[in-house]
Design a protein around this motif. Structure first.
Motif, short mmCIF file in Angstrom:
data_model
loop_
_atom_site.label_atom_id
_atom_site.label_comp_id
_atom_site.label_asym_id
_atom_site.label_seq_id
_atom_site.Cartn_x
_atom_site.Cartn_y
_atom_site.Cartn_z
N GLU A 303 0.83 -1.21 0.00
CA GLU A 303 0.00 0.00 0.00
C GLU A 303 0.87 1.26 0.00
O GLU A 303 0.53 2.27 -0.64
CB GLU A 303 -0.92 0.02 1.22
N THR A 347 -6.84 -3.66 3.24
CA THR A 347 -6.34 -2.52 4.00
C THR A 347 -6.48 -2.76 5.50
O THR A 347 -5.55 -2.51 6.29
CB THR A 347 -7.10 -1.23 3.61
N ALA A 365 0.33 5.60 10.93
CA ALA A 365 -0.09 6.79 10.19
C ALA A 365 1.09 7.46 9.49
O ALA A 365 1.02 7.83 8.31
CB ALA A 365 -0.77 7.77 11.13
N LEU A 368 2.30 5.25 6.53
CA LEU A 368 1.40 5.24 5.36
C LEU A 368 1.04 6.64 4.88
O LEU A 368 0.29 6.79 3.91
CB LEU A 368 0.13 4.46 5.69
N ASN A 369 1.53 7.65 5.60
CA ASN A 369 1.25 9.05 5.25
C ASN A 369 -0.25 9.34 5.24
O ASN A 369 -0.79 9.95 4.30
CB ASN A 369 1.86 9.38 3.88
N ILE A 370 -0.92 8.87 6.29
CA ILE A 370 -2.35 9.14 6.47
C ILE A 370 -2.55 9.61 7.90
O ILE A 370 -1.60 9.62 8.71
CB ILE A 370 -3.21 7.89 6.19
N SER A 371 -3.76 9.99 8.25
CA SER A 371 -4.01 10.51 9.60
C SER A 371 -4.15 9.37 10.61
O SER A 371 -4.56 8.26 10.26
CB SER A 371 -5.28 11.36 9.62
N SER A 372 -3.83 9.66 11.85
CA SER A 372 -4.00 8.68 12.92
C SER A 372 -5.46 8.28 13.07
O SER A 372 -5.78 7.15 13.43
CB SER A 372 -3.48 9.26 14.24
N THR A 374 -7.64 7.96 10.64
CA THR A 374 -7.96 6.97 9.60
C THR A 374 -7.48 5.59 10.04
O THR A 374 -8.18 4.58 9.88
CB THR A 374 -7.30 7.36 8.26
N VAL A 375 -6.28 5.55 10.59
CA VAL A 375 -5.73 4.28 11.08
C VAL A 375 -6.62 3.72 12.18
O VAL A 375 -6.97 2.52 12.18
CB VAL A 375 -4.29 4.47 11.61
N HIS A 378 -9.81 2.15 10.76
CA HIS A 378 -9.60 0.86 10.10
C HIS A 378 -9.36 -0.25 11.12
O HIS A 378 -9.92 -1.36 10.99
CB HIS A 378 -8.40 0.94 9.15
#
Length: 400
Positions: A303, A347, A365, A368-372, A374-375, A378
């Motif tokens: 990913e 995911t 986070a 994967l360069n996403i927000s905490s 979002t993690v 999931h």
């Protein structure tokens, strides 16, 4: 001196100069010679030393016999060195016949075309030649697993056992091949290992280079399952350093288990380097099957690395993942009694794997360069689907 000769007497007796007698004595070539002051006393029955250049050379040790290769011709494509991008050429150069047919089936399997591989090997499941039959059964079994035909897969694995059993119980090569096949199946399907396994030294020398590299991948994967990540990575690095990259199929699998190890050790840069190397080897010939098979163990590396740069390839890999995982669980869960997660998205599975390896939401986070947030969402969804209340509970549902 009674019983001894002087240097002069010895020189006359042997027909050489006194200087040569001195040299003999100094070099220790006259047994029993004794030094007295500035001279030597030589036993009167001593023999004149021979010319060392004319001395009979000791016999050379007997040449060790080359170990007989196990079922020569087993998995021919795996044992063929070729440059990435030239897989088709390597197959085309093979002589028409079963070996070439099996090599083509190998290519179709490792390029994610399980149905073709299954069709191409079915006619060889009872071939007279042992190497052809074993290769066909192995490819057919894993192809059927991917296609969801579990009974066919089990039947092919039983044929492997039968083939090895009738080849001679006392033959070490047969026992070694049986051990390798059984060990590989158990490790790759995460099943209980056979009760008795001969030391790797008994069968590794009997394997040709390409298959030996794959056997070392299996061993590294086994150590990964035992959470001996550094040891596993060491085997991979050593195997690759000894030329395993010349055999692309085995090399891809070796690099992938290194990704698993380094992700478990939270060494993401090294993990990414191995993933990209595996991808460079695989992509020119479309050898993407291994990426789909290992998706859940790669810790969201696909990913993070493949999806942004090769989105269409990533979709195909995920399709392989869903198909292979479905068949894999239908074998794994009933035999082990473990309910490995079977209804998570890829995911959710990838993030849950990282969480099970003690990664925090913030670490995932950042990786994967996403927000905490979002993690968190999931992982919460994954835990809800699995009815797990804590991350400790989550771990028992995830592959280690």
């Amino acid at each position: 001196m009674k019983g001894y000769l002087s240097i002069r007497e010895a020189a006359v007796k042997w027909g050489v100069s006194e200087r040569r007698i001195n040299q003999y004595c100094s070099e220790g070539r006259i047994p029993g010679a004794e030094r007295f002051g500035g001279s030597w006393a030589i036993p009167e029955h001593a023999q004149k030393p021979g010319d060392p250049r004319k001395q009979k050379k000791p016999p050379l040790p007997p040449k060790s016999k080359k170990a007989p290769e196990l079922f020569a011709g087993f998995m021919p494509l795996m044992n063929t060195p070729f440059e990435p991008g030239h897989c088709a050429e390597a197959i085309d150069k093979m002589k028409a016949g079963p070996k070439k047919d099996i090599a083509l089936a190998e290519y179709h399997y490792f390029s994610g075309q399980a149905e073709k591989a299954m069709q191409e090997t079915e006619g060889y499941l009872t071939a007279a030649d042992g190497a052809t039959r074993l290769s066909a059964c192995w490819i057919f079994a894993y192809s059927c697993l991917t296609m969801g035909r579990i009974d066919h897969a089990r039947s092919a694995l039983r044929e492997i056992q039968k083939t090895l059993a009738v080849s001679g119980e006392t033959a070490p090569p047969v026992r070694a091949m049986e051990a390798f096949v059984a060990f590989a199946a158990a490790v790759l399907l995460h099943l209980p290992l056979p009760e008795e396994m001969p030391p790797a030294g008994e069968f590794l020398p009997l394997l040709p280079p390409g298959l030996r590299a794959f056997a070392l991948y299996v061993q590294a994967h086994y150590l990964y399952l035992k959470e001996e990540y550094a040891h596993s990575a060491g085997i991979v690095e050593a195997t690759l350093a000894m030329g395993a990259d010349a055999y692309p199929i085995s090399a891809i699998y070796l690099h992938l288990v290194a990704v698993m190890d380094y992700m478990s050790l939270k060494q993401t840069d090294r993990a990414q380097a191995h993933l990209l190397t595996a991808w460079e080897i695989a992509r020119p010939d479309d050898l993407i099957e291994g990426f789909g098979e290992h998706h859940g163990l790669l810790g969201a590396m696909l990913e993070a690395t493949i999806k942004p740069n090769w989105p269409e390839d990533f979709k195909r890999i995920i399709d392989i993942t869903y198909r292979f995982s479905s068949g894999w669980r239908r074998v794994h869960n009933p035999i082990t009694g473990h309910d490995v997660a079977d209804d998570l998205t890829t995911t959710e599975f990838a993030m849950a794997m990282l969480a099970a390896r003690n990664w925090t939401n913030q670490e995932i986070a950042k990786y994967l360069n996403i927000s905490s947030n979002t993690v968190k969402n999931h992982i919460s969804e994954a835990m809800k689907k699995l009815n797990a209340q804590t991350r400790k509970e989550l771990k028992k549902y995830m592959l280690q």
